[in-house]
Design an enzyme around this catalytic site. Structure first.
Site, PDB file in Angstrom:
ATOM      1  CB  SER A  70      -0.848  -0.002   1.287  1.00 48.88           C
ATOM      2  OG  SER A  70      -1.443   1.258   1.503  1.00 48.88           O
ATOM      3  CE1 TYR A 128      -4.484  -1.272   5.227  1.00 46.06           C
ATOM      4  CE2 TYR A 128      -3.424   0.787   4.598  1.00 46.06           C
ATOM      5  CZ  TYR A 128      -4.003  -0.426   4.243  1.00 46.06           C
ATOM      6  OH  TYR A 128      -4.107  -0.781   2.911  1.00 46.06           O
TER       7      TYR A 128
HETATM    8  N1  LIG Z   1      -8.759   0.307  -1.057  1.00 44.82           N
HETATM    9  C1  LIG Z   1      -7.659   1.033  -1.054  1.00 44.82           C
HETATM   10  O1  LIG Z   1      -7.716   2.264  -1.207  1.00 44.82           O
HETATM   11  C2  LIG Z   1      -6.311   0.357  -0.883  1.00 44.82           C
HETATM   12  C3  LIG Z   1      -5.152   1.134  -0.988  1.00 44.82           C
HETATM   13  C4  LIG Z   1      -3.913   0.525  -0.854  1.00 44.82           C
HETATM   14  C5  LIG Z   1      -3.822  -0.825  -0.611  1.00 44.82           C
HETATM   15  N2  LIG Z   1      -4.970  -1.565  -0.499  1.00 44.82           N
HETATM   16  C6  LIG Z   1      -4.827  -2.992  -0.224  1.00 44.82           C
HETATM   17  O2  LIG Z   1      -5.425  -3.725  -1.264  1.00 44.82           O
HETATM   18  C7  LIG Z   1      -5.785  -5.021  -0.798  1.00 44.82           C
HETATM   19  C8  LIG Z   1      -7.177  -5.359  -1.278  1.00 44.82           C
HETATM   20  O3  LIG Z   1      -8.101  -4.523  -0.634  1.00 44.82           O
HETATM   21  P1  LIG Z   1      -9.364  -3.860  -1.367  1.00 44.82           P
HETATM   22  O4  LIG Z   1      -9.221  -2.407  -1.207  1.00 44.82           O
HETATM   23  O5  LIG Z   1      -9.553  -4.437  -2.692  1.00 44.82           O
HETATM   24  O6  LIG Z   1     -10.524  -4.315  -0.337  1.00 44.82           O
HETATM   25  P2  LIG Z   1     -11.821  -5.248  -0.538  1.00 44.82           P
HETATM   26  O7  LIG Z   1     -12.474  -5.320   0.805  1.00 44.82           O
HETATM   27  O8  LIG Z   1     -12.624  -4.780  -1.687  1.00 44.82           O
HETATM   28  O9  LIG Z   1     -11.189  -6.672  -0.860  1.00 44.82           O
HETATM   29  C9  LIG Z   1     -10.553  -7.415   0.158  1.00 44.82           C
HETATM   30  C10 LIG Z   1     -11.044  -8.854   0.108  1.00 44.82           C
HETATM   31  O10 LIG Z   1     -10.377  -9.550   1.179  1.00 44.82           O
HETATM   32  C11 LIG Z   1     -11.335 -10.400   1.810  1.00 44.82           C
HETATM   33  N3  LIG Z   1     -10.912 -10.627   3.185  1.00 44.82           N
HETATM   34  C12 LIG Z   1     -10.735  -9.712   4.166  1.00 44.82           C
HETATM   35  N4  LIG Z   1     -10.371 -10.319   5.312  1.00 44.82           N
HETATM   36  C13 LIG Z   1     -10.312 -11.656   5.044  1.00 44.82           C
HETATM   37  C14 LIG Z   1      -9.997 -12.800   5.798  1.00 44.82           C
HETATM   38  N5  LIG Z   1      -9.671 -12.711   7.114  1.00 44.82           N
HETATM   39  N6  LIG Z   1     -10.027 -14.022   5.215  1.00 44.82           N
HETATM   40  C15 LIG Z   1     -10.367 -14.133   3.892  1.00 44.82           C
HETATM   41  N7  LIG Z   1     -10.695 -13.073   3.128  1.00 44.82           N
HETATM   42  C16 LIG Z   1     -10.660 -11.853   3.695  1.00 44.82           C
HETATM   43  C17 LIG Z   1     -12.654  -9.647   1.724  1.00 44.82           C
HETATM   44  O11 LIG Z   1     -13.766 -10.521   1.839  1.00 44.82           O
HETATM   45  C18 LIG Z   1     -12.545  -9.000   0.346  1.00 44.82           C
HETATM   46  O12 LIG Z   1     -13.108  -9.834  -0.655  1.00 44.82           O
HETATM   47  C19 LIG Z   1      -5.616  -4.979   0.727  1.00 44.82           C
HETATM   48  O13 LIG Z   1      -4.402  -5.611   1.085  1.00 44.82           O
HETATM   49  C20 LIG Z   1      -5.540  -3.486   1.008  1.00 44.82           C
HETATM   50  O14 LIG Z   1      -4.834  -3.213   2.196  1.00 44.82           O
HETATM   51  C21 LIG Z   1      -6.198  -1.006  -0.649  1.00 44.82           C
END
Ligand SMILES: NC(=O)c1ccc[n+]([C@@H]2O[C@H](COP(=O)([O-])OP(=O)(O)OC[C@H]3O[C@@H](n4cnc5c(N)ncnc54)[C@H](O)[C@@H]3O)[C@@H](O)[C@H]2O)c1
Length: 284
Positions: A142, A155
């Site tokens: 991230s 985080y």
């Molecule tokens: N959204 C943002 O702005 C952003 C920015 C930088 C990094 N990220 C990173 O991107 C990655 C994906 O996140 P996203 O934004 O697509 O979120 P999202 O919630 O849309 O997708 C995350 C997925 O992980 C699954 N999940 C969460 N906890 C779980 C667990 N304990 N066991 C199994 N599945 C689990 C959820 O059900 C979901 O389908 C993460 O690592 C997040 O930290 C996101």
């Protein structure tokens, strides 16, 4: 079709960035196993991709779930070439001061359990299969893996820990398995949830307008969509193009780390100077 014949396992692939990676991998010719806690998200994936994917419902915090996902992947597709650790949760920028005494310990444990332990266990479970395939690991970091203000201390420290995990594993697992990371900035089209320990499990980042918050400060002028991040996941998954690559983390976040603090919109000056010119410098 840059991933024709390849098999990937994506954690957290039922939503947001992970879902976009799964869609792109399938479009590039890969077959994909997806470990996620959301049965609804997995069912939607199956509806879209049919036999090209296998969904495994489970919790990334448990070694058993990760092992089960790898076993189902091998059962369905015969091998595993690329593990994408991606499932994550956010803290909604909860500051240290704001976290109540009776929640902070559980909140820390939950954050590190999903964001760091989940990746460690996924790699552990996938090791035999990745050793066989001379495979690759890609972990989603991230902007918060390098910079402040992409989250609160929980985080931000969890994503900094992911950087350490990538580097140490790249060192330990070479020359058999390559380990790299991608550090996206804000993701438009994600449903990122908060910590249950802070009562934020139903909160979705989709209720925040990331373009309103970020577009005017980012050097690219635009926070990216989940789909726009997927090219890097394809690149890091390819074999031929990534031979020298391990232990690296792509700072893939619209210029988050070089944004200005004082004059954030220097692009306006370019417009003033050149706005009346065409791309080849002639007057419009
Ligand atoms: N959204 C943002 O702005 C952003 C920015 C930088 C990094 N990220 C990173 O991107 C990655 C994906 O996140 P996203 O934004 O697509 O979120 P999202 O919630 O849309 O997708 C995350 C997925 O992980 C699954 N999940 C969460 N906890 C779980 C667990 N304990 N066991 C199994 N599945 C689990 C959820 O059900 C979901 O389908 C993460 O690592 C997040 O930290 C996101």
């Amino acid at each position: 079709m840059r991933l024709r014949g390849e098999v990937a396992l994506v954690t957290g692939g039922a939503s947001g960035l992970g879902r976009a990676v799964v869609d792109r991998y399938v479009a590039e010719g890969a077959r994909v196993a997806v470990l996620d806690r959301s049965s609804i998200g997995l069912a939607k994936l199956k509806e879209t991709h049919g036999d090209a994917i296998v969904g495994i419902e489970g919790d990334v915090r448990l070694l058993e779930s990760n092992k089960h996902a790898v076993a189902r992947c091998i059962e369905a597709f015969g091998k595993l070439d690329c593990l994408v650790g991606n499932a994550g949760v956010w803290d909604y920028m909860a500051t240290l001061v704001s976290m109540p005494d009776d929640q902070i310990e559980a909140a820390f444990d939950e954050m590190f359990s999903v964001n760091v332990k989940g990746y460690l266990l996924a790699v552990k479970a996938a090791l035999p299969a990745l050793y066989d395939s001379k495979g690759r690991v890609i972990l989603t970091a991230s902007n918060a893996a390098f910079y402040t203000s992409g989250g609160g201390p929980l985080y931000t420290s969890s994503k900094h820990a992911v950087v350490g995990l990538i580097k140490q594993l790249a060192y330990e697992l070479g020359p058999h398995i390559r380990v790299n990371g991608i550090a996206p900035g804000g993701v438009v089209g994600s449903d990122l949830r908060g910590l249950k320990a802070l009562g934020l499990q139903e909160q979705s980042i989709s209720t925040i307008s990331l373009p309103d918050m970020l577009d005017h400060v980012l050097p690219t002028g635009k926070v990216a969509t989940a789909e726009e991040y997927t090219g890097a996941y394809v690149f890091f998954a390819t074999r031929a193009e990534t031979v020298p690559l391990t232990g690296s983390i792509l700072d893939f976040n619209s210029g988050w780390g070089v944004r200005g603090l004082i004059d954030v919109n220097l692009g306006a000056e370019l417009d003033r100077c050149f706005g009346k010119q065409t791309m080849d410098g002639k007057a419009a």
